[in-house]
Design a protein around this motif. Structure first.
Motif, mmCIF file in Angstrom:
data_model
loop_
_atom_site.group_PDB
_atom_site.id
_atom_site.type_symbol
_atom_site.label_atom_id
_atom_site.label_comp_id
_atom_site.label_asym_id
_atom_site.label_seq_id
_atom_site.Cartn_x
_atom_site.Cartn_y
_atom_site.Cartn_z
ATOM 1 N N ARG A 1 26.872 36.040 46.136
ATOM 2 C CA ARG A 1 27.124 37.391 45.609
ATOM 3 C C ARG A 1 27.398 37.352 44.110
ATOM 4 O O ARG A 1 26.954 38.228 43.372
ATOM 5 C CB ARG A 1 28.297 38.038 46.353
ATOM 6 N N LEU A 2 28.126 36.310 43.660
ATOM 7 C CA LEU A 2 28.414 36.240 42.218
ATOM 8 C C LEU A 2 27.127 35.976 41.446
ATOM 9 O O LEU A 2 26.892 36.532 40.368
ATOM 10 C CB LEU A 2 29.446 35.146 41.925
ATOM 11 N N TYR A 3 26.279 35.152 42.040
ATOM 12 C CA TYR A 3 24.977 34.878 41.426
ATOM 13 C C TYR A 3 24.200 36.196 41.298
ATOM 14 O O TYR A 3 23.649 36.518 40.247
ATOM 15 C CB TYR A 3 24.230 33.858 42.276
ATOM 16 N N GLN A 4 24.215 36.984 42.376
ATOM 17 C CA GLN A 4 23.511 38.271 42.382
ATOM 18 C C GLN A 4 24.057 39.200 41.280
ATOM 19 O O GLN A 4 23.298 39.834 40.543
ATOM 20 C CB GLN A 4 23.727 38.909 43.763
ATOM 21 N N ALA A 5 25.394 39.225 41.144
ATOM 22 C CA ALA A 5 26.018 40.105 40.153
ATOM 23 C C ALA A 5 25.639 39.679 38.730
ATOM 24 O O ALA A 5 25.218 40.504 37.909
ATOM 25 C CB ALA A 5 27.534 40.077 40.336
#
Ligand code: ADP
Length: 414
Positions: A269-273
């Motif tokens: 999710r952090l990668y996506q953000a």
């Protein structure tokens, strides 16, 4: 046989089958034989020039004539019509030709129709939201109800899109198998790759819509694990290497205090953000500009700062862009494509990013002098994330302690 000859040969069977099929259901009010005929001409033109945008004008006409009525989105969308057209194309090609010719014609038409679905969805989304906003203006419905309408719309649209998408993905897989069996040659594989690229893009839009619904309903579940910000940034830099080179952009990722330390978070999710913010910086910066990622360590937090030399954002839009469809309304600010200059998506990326960052206990905001495509004042996005020494839930914390004990992981704070 050359593909344009195959296309011409198939014309009358295609036009009459599509007209009959659509007269039965969806398109009766709208699609007359002459329009189907013009649509086919445009398909031929698109195939000959390799430019799927040829269909845009006729799609705009169809969309306009349906959205002007007071129908709900799922009744007015032309996606099911395009879905029928794809089905008929597949049938007619299968009946009229064999082997390589059928494959050739499908390989030529399907990417164009996939593009048409993507285009129609974006235009319909914009029009539909404008319609909701207009209605809100007229009847002064409350903001909560507007937000609810947007959420309902997203859930319905994601559902509507899933069927044709799965259909095209299925056909693409079948085509790939047949091309491999027939030793289809690189020519077909290139065409099939075109279809796969189109469906990947559509799949991303549908996934974004699903993410927004999940975030909206406070159902985002994070899976905490050790994360290193610099590693995520490195992956993103590699991912955009080609685009950045093509567009003569500079993408500089500095190492900053905190970026190399382990923290707990949901890696994916952090990668996506981070990817959303960096890909926006790429999208909204003209060729030749630069994007810099920097940051700092604050007590209990790490701050990541993405600065670009792009078109900037009006101060009055600084909070609006983090809302659903925050980028919509002005079609002139968009081109098509994911990383092209101003290649806008449906305007969900920053809302998802905000949802992810906030679920981690962080916050995101933007600084920019204003919007100016000539002077390019640039934008600066700040993401503040808590640095976690241990995962917040007990189960993960236990696992982590066990890994430290076995020496598998090192506790950076001890
Ligand atoms: P979109 O899919 O439209 O890019 P986002 O939610 O990612 O949606 O962004 C919302 C809007 O915020 C964009 O349409 C754009 O107008 C604006 N925006 C986001 N990032 C930037 C940036 N780095 N520079 C200028 N405008 C930006």
């Amino acid at each position: 046989m050359p593909v344009n000859e195959v296309l011409r040969e198939m014309r009358s069977a295609w036009v009459s089958t599509v007209s009959k099929r659509l007269a039965k259901g969806e398109g009766t009010r709208l699609l007359f034989r002459t329009q189907i005929d013009s649509f086919y001409n445009l398909i031929i033109q698109a195939v000959e020039t390799g430019e799927p945008d040829w269909l845009n004008t006729i799609l705009d006409e169809w969309i306009q004539s349906r959205t002007q009525t007071d129908l709900e989105y799922h009744e007015s969308t032309i996606v099911p019509i395009l879905e029928q057209i794809i089905l008929v194309t597949y049938e007619v090609a299968g009946v009229s030709f064999d082997g390589n010719d059928a494959l050739q014609v499908l390989g030529a038409i399907l990417p164009i129709l996939t593009h048409a679905i993507g285009y129609a969805t974006q235009v319909e989304t914009r029009l539909y939201i404008q319609q909701i906003l207009r209605k809100q203006e007229e009847s002064r419905i409350s903001l909560e109800r507007l937000d609810r309408s947007k959420s309902d719309f997203i859930a319905i649209a994601a559902h509507e899109l899933k069927t044709p998408l799965t259909l095209i993905e299925g056909y693409a897989a079948m085509l790939r198998d047949r091309a491999n069996e027939n030793n289809g040659g690189s020519q077909h594989l290139v065409l099939i790759k075109g279809i796969e690229n189109g469906t990947r893009r559509l799949r991303q839009i549908v996934d974004d819509m699903i993410d927004v619904s999940v975030i909206d309903n406070q159902l985002l579940a994070l899976s905490y694990q050790p994360v290193w910000i610099n590693r995520l940034l490195e992956i993103i830099q590699n991912e955009y290497r080609e685009t950045v080179a093509e567009r003569h952009l500079g993408l500089v990722i500095n190492s900053f205090p905190g970026s190399q330390e382990m923290t707990f978070g949901d890696e994916e999710r952090l990668y996506q953000a981070l990817r959303n913010v960096i890909s926006n910086a790429i999208k909204y910066t003209p060729d030749g500009g630069s994007i810099t990622v920097d940051g700092r360590l604050l007590p209990g937090f790490v701050e990541i700062i993405v600065t670009d030399t792009g078109i900037g954002i009006d101060p009055e839009d600084h909070s609006r862009i983090f809302e659903k469809f925050g980028g919509l309304g002005e079609a002139s600010r968009h081109s098509s494509g994911k990383t092209k200059f101003k290649g806008g998506g449906p305007g969900l990326g920053l809302q998802i990013t905000k949802g992810i960052v906030e679920a981690h206990g962080g916050t995101i905001w933007v600084e920019s002098e204003g919007y100016d495509e000539v002077k390019c004042p640039g934008s600066k996005f700040h993401i503040l994330l808590p640095v976690r020494k241990h995962p917040p839930d007990e189960k993960m914390a236990k696992l982590f302690r066990a890994s430290v004990q076995t020496g598998e992981l090192k506790d950076p704070y001890e």
